[in-house]
Design an enzyme around this catalytic site. Structure first.
Site, PDB file in Angstrom:
ATOM      1  N   GLU A 302      31.563  49.353  37.865  1.00 43.73           N
ATOM      2  CA  GLU A 302      31.112  48.498  38.551  1.00 43.73           C
ATOM      3  C   GLU A 302      30.129  49.811  39.658  1.00 43.73           C
ATOM      4  O   GLU A 302      29.987  50.351  41.287  1.00 43.73           O
ATOM      5  CB  GLU A 302      32.244  48.380  39.970  1.00 43.73           C
ATOM      6  N   ASP A 381      41.588  41.967  36.427  1.00 47.03           N
ATOM      7  CA  ASP A 381      41.225  42.061  37.329  1.00 47.03           C
ATOM      8  C   ASP A 381      42.531  41.922  38.193  1.00 47.03           C
ATOM      9  O   ASP A 381      42.149  40.994  39.207  1.00 47.03           O
ATOM     10  CB  ASP A 381      40.221  42.449  38.373  1.00 47.03           C
ATOM     11  N   GLU A 409      46.535  43.540  45.950  1.00 49.26           N
ATOM     12  CA  GLU A 409      44.968  43.320  46.229  1.00 49.26           C
ATOM     13  C   GLU A 409      44.665  41.981  46.042  1.00 49.26           C
ATOM     14  O   GLU A 409      44.299  41.368  46.765  1.00 49.26           O
ATOM     15  CB  GLU A 409      44.216  44.059  45.521  1.00 49.26           C
TER      16      GLU A 409
END
Ligand code: GCW
Length: 841
Positions: A302, A381, A409
């Site tokens: 990333e 993820d 998240e």
């Protein structure tokens, strides 16, 4: 939302007897437990800490026991440093010192590192650790029993399933927290380590009580300025406050630090100057923190720098750090979260899920022995449902650890109740069938399966300065359970939850049953209203990862694709026709997922690209399952509110109210999710809901259909996050607007619902009237009441619902909303609904 209804209910007077609590003690409240004369007789009257050096976990254990007995029973117990066989005492030390100092020949089973032996026979208690940290764990175990009113005689050893039981903070040097929903960092502010580390000390205490043995204090997206002399000194201070609890400190490193911070002209991991630069940094750190746990590195991921810049392998990158740590016994956690986030969806065979195995499998056996590859539980993820990462089955000669997220998240960001252990267990109990033999993921990560020297668990945790730690009282069950599972992954999710509930709230059966019922229903509910059948959490992956935005999954390089079009949905991950991901699993599992007939429904769209009309085992079509699941999920969430309300007066007022507020919010947001996802796929597929619910809301009045003065219609994006795709906003940012309508419903008592948007950057004020009677008012201040507001736009993150119960109306009444904008928030309203009793829509 701060709000006031004219129909405020009155708190029962008897609740006043329960003291207000703020959650800062977590599960270590040690509330008083009834203890009759017989029970009192069985309480030890002395604590003997043997060979406890200053600030050692044994000394800490002595104080914890002393404070705990005082708090639970009001009993004063002294601490002494000698004595071996005295009755009415707790002897606490290591097995080694007990044998040595007490000449003991007691049979104590061999313990593993950090393990303990706990024997409580009436008032004679022995807590013996394999090391001093283990002794402290044993003390917490004994206190946990007493605090739950369990006075039984016991004698048993307890050993960890894995050595590595770490937490990862994603705290930034400026004090912000990546994916933090509970206020700023307890460690950092303004580029430095904070002076007051009392919260860090409290945190270490909580971690230690659930046997977490190390913490990475800074974000994996690491900032090299942590390596300044002043900050290294700060790390020493953090380590000093955490050490007495047996919690070791480690840090995340930025691969490019030699250039960014060291002034070198390269960060090539094979360059001599780079190697010696890192060795020097490591030496300086160990000079200050001799028991530093090690490093965590996110590289080539990333946009983070990594060894690929110099055409070096990930193993060459990892080994650089591992070697600097070896003289000190430190561990290098190296993240497997490496993938190209610019891949094209046009290529049918592209798949981000393939990346970890493709990068790491060829490197198996190339890592130093103190390297541990830290693997997220699923291949993508932290989604609401994923199969286990196949990398667990593909590294036979490399240490691995599983990475979980206590941070919610993609799972409601602590504004939704989602009890996570059942999700975690769907991974850790999964049998990978390596070499056609039983091989649950939990035994691979512990190192047991492939006979690796190291292995274990890491969890991302976003505790912040909020007094509740995570921003939500109920979310704390996840932190507690994480520690319990890392110690014993076979422990039962319900039992863990009930221990936590007794310690956190009460031993009251009703409290226990209610919290158990809600928590165990919460992950399935969240899956139902967010993303079904393995399609992933259909959130906005380009923005906050919170509310619905299914379109954001596709058409970009991030690879969290659904490949949904007008007819089909799902990723084809088969070998015969798709990305080949299924073949990364051992043969038996690969065959199961390759075949649509043997793929479980809950992962169908993870592995297969099917028409919306594909039949599931239930007999429903995929699309009808979507519709139904979203209604069921939202209904379950709605039910949490009334279930919680049965506990009024059984839980202290503050925690009752704070929790109720979140559950009401969640119930509203679950409807936002439900309607957005259903509308999106209805619009895409054109297939109507067999039950006629989707797009049909007879009790709603669209704000844009009302008579507007000072308000104008606003096309919301994404369209499905507004009922009818449109909301209203005030014409100017300073003048109030009015929306008015004549009610055509027959006379009766209704719940009056308003769906509005609470953006950050302003606190609008709304008042709702029937004729000239004020029904209630509220403010758009989720930034205060939820602790944060996730969006600056009108969208699925900011969409919020408020309900004014039991409002009497007559046909022809005028309903009026007056919205006063504030800052950038133009008092937005989506719709009003008048719901007859018992109806939720
Ligand atoms: O889930 C994603 C998060 C990023 C995070 C990254 C990672 C720390 O959205 O915020 O960055 O994963 O795990 O590295």
């Amino acid at each position: 939302m701060r709000w006031q209804s004219l129909i405020l209910s009155i708190w029962p007077a008897f609740a006043a007897i329960v003291a207000a609590e703020d959650g800062s003690e977590g599960w270590l409240r040690y509330a008083s437990v009834p203890c009759n004369a017989h029970c009192r007789q069985n309480l030890p009257s002395r604590i003997i800490t043997l060979n406890a050096t200053d600030s050692s976990p044994i000394e800490t254990a002595g104080k914890e026991l002393q404070d705990g007995l005082q708090s639970i029973f009001g009993k004063n117990v002294s601490i002494v440093q000698s004595g071996c066989h005295d009755s009415s005492s707790i002897v606490i030390t290591t097995v080694y010192d007990y044998r040595r100092l007490c000449n003991s020949t007691d049979e104590i089973p061999e313990l593993e590192e950090d393990g303990f032996w706990l024997s409580a026979q009436g008032d004679t208690v022995h807590i013996l650790g394999q090391n001093s940290r283990g002794a402290l764990y044993g003390a917490f175990e004994y206190l946990s029993m007493l605090a739950q009113g369990n006075f039984s005689d016991v004698a048993y050893p307890s050993n960890p399933h894995a050595q590595i039981r770490w937490v990862n903070q994603w705290d930034n040097m400026d004090g912000s927290i990546e994916r933090g929903y509970a206020g700023p960092s307890i460690f950092f502010a303004d580029g430095k380590i904070v002076d007051d580390l009392s919260r860090a000390k409290q945190y270490a205490r909580m971690l230690s009580s659930v046997r977490i043995n190390a913490i990475i204090v800074n974000n994996v997206n690491a900032n090299a300025t942590l390596l300044s002399t002043a900050n290294m000194d700060g790390l020493r201070r953090i380590a000093d406050v955490m050490r007495p609890y047996g919690v070791q400190v480690g840090i995340s490193l930025n691969f490019a630090s030699p250039i960014d911070f060291g002034g070198l002209d390269t960060y090539d991991p094979l360059d001599e100057s780079v190697v010696s630069w890192w060795q020097d940094i490591t030496d300086q750190l160990y000079d200050r923190v001799p028991d530093l746990a090690g490093y965590l590195v996110k590289a080539s991921s990333e946009g983070q720098p990594g060894p690929d810049t110099y055409n070096r392998t990930l193993a060459e990158g990892a080994n650089l750090f591992a070697r600097t740590l070896q003289p000190y016994g430190g561990v290098l956690m190296f993240r497997a979260f490496v993938y190209d986030h610019h891949i094209s969806e046009d290529n049918w065979r592209n798949d981000r899920a393939n990346a970890a195995v493709e990068f790491f499998k060829p490197l198996d056996a190339k890592f130093e022995d103190n390297v541990v590859i830290q693997i997220k539980y699923g291949p993508i993820d932290f989604q609401v449902r994923e199969p286990p990462s196949p990398l667990f089955a593909n590294l036979r000669k490399t240490n691995v650890a599983i990475e979980l997220q206590v941070t919610q998240e993609y799972l409601g960001q602590q504004c939704h109740l989602v009890y996570l252990p059942p999700l975690w267990k769907s991974i850790t109990d999964f049998d990978l069938r390596i070499d056609n033999a039983t091989s649950p993921v939990r035994d691979v990560v512990s190192g047991q399966h492939f006979k690796r020297p190291l292995g274990g668990w890491a969890a991302v945790v976003n505790v912040g300065t909020n007094t509740t730690w995570l921003g939500s009282h109920l979310s704390m069950s996840n932190l507690y359970a994480y520690g319990r599972m890392a110690w014993d992954p076979t422990a039962d999710s319900v039992q863990i939850l009930q221990d936590w509930t007794r310690l956190t709230f009460s031993q009251d059966r009703a409290v226990l049953d209610t919290i158990t019922g809600m928590s165990m229903a919460s992950w399935p509910a969240y899956e139902n209203y967010s993303g079904n059948l393995g399609i992933q959490t259909l959130t906005d992956i380009l923005y906050t990862h919170y509310g619905p935005n299914p379109a954001s999954q596709d058409g970009n390089g991030w690879g969290q694709w659904t490949r949904a079009d007008g007819k089909y949905i799902g990723m084809d991950r088969t070998l015969w026709n798709g990305t080949g991901f299924s073949s990364q699993y051992p043969a038996e599992v690969a065959a199961r997922f390759e075949n649509i007939e043997t793929t479980p429904d809950n992962l169908l769209l993870w592995f297969h690209h099917v028409p919306y009309t594909q039949r599931l085992r239930s007999g429903k079509t995929v699309i009808q399952h979507f519709y139904d699941a979203h209604y069921t999920g939202a209904e379950t969430a709605h039910g949490f509110v009334s279930q919680w309300e049965t506990l009024r007066g059984r839980i202290d007022r503050r925690r009752y109210n704070e929790t109720r507020f979140r559950l009401v919010y969640q119930a509203g947001h679950a409807i936002v999710w439900r309607d957005a996802i259903n509308m999106f796929y209805y619009n895409l597929s054109g297939i109507p809901d067999e039950a006629g619910r989707v797009g049909h809301h007879p009790w709603r009045i669209e704000a844009e259909d009302m008579t507007l003065d000072g308000y104008v219609p606003y096309a919301v994006s994404p369209f499905e996050t507004a009922s009818g795709a449109t909301a209203i906003v005030t014409e100017s940012n300073s003048t109030a607007g009015t929306a008015e309508t004549t009610l055509g419903f027959s006379a009766g008592v209704y719940d009056l619902v308003v769906n509005y948007y609470d953006q950050y950057g302003g606190k609008s004020h709304w008042t709702v009237y029937i004729n000239d009677r004020v029904i209630g008012w509220w403010e758009g201040d989720n930034e205060d009441s939820l602790g944060y507001s996730p969006s600056i736009y009108l969208d699925g993150h900011s969409a919020t619902r408020i309900t004014f119960p039991r409002v009497r109306i007559r046909r022809g009444d005028r309903l009026r909303i007056v919205g006063r904008p504030d800052g950038v928030e133009p008092a937005p309203v989506d719709y009003v609904a008048l719901l007859p009793a018992g109806l939720v829509d």
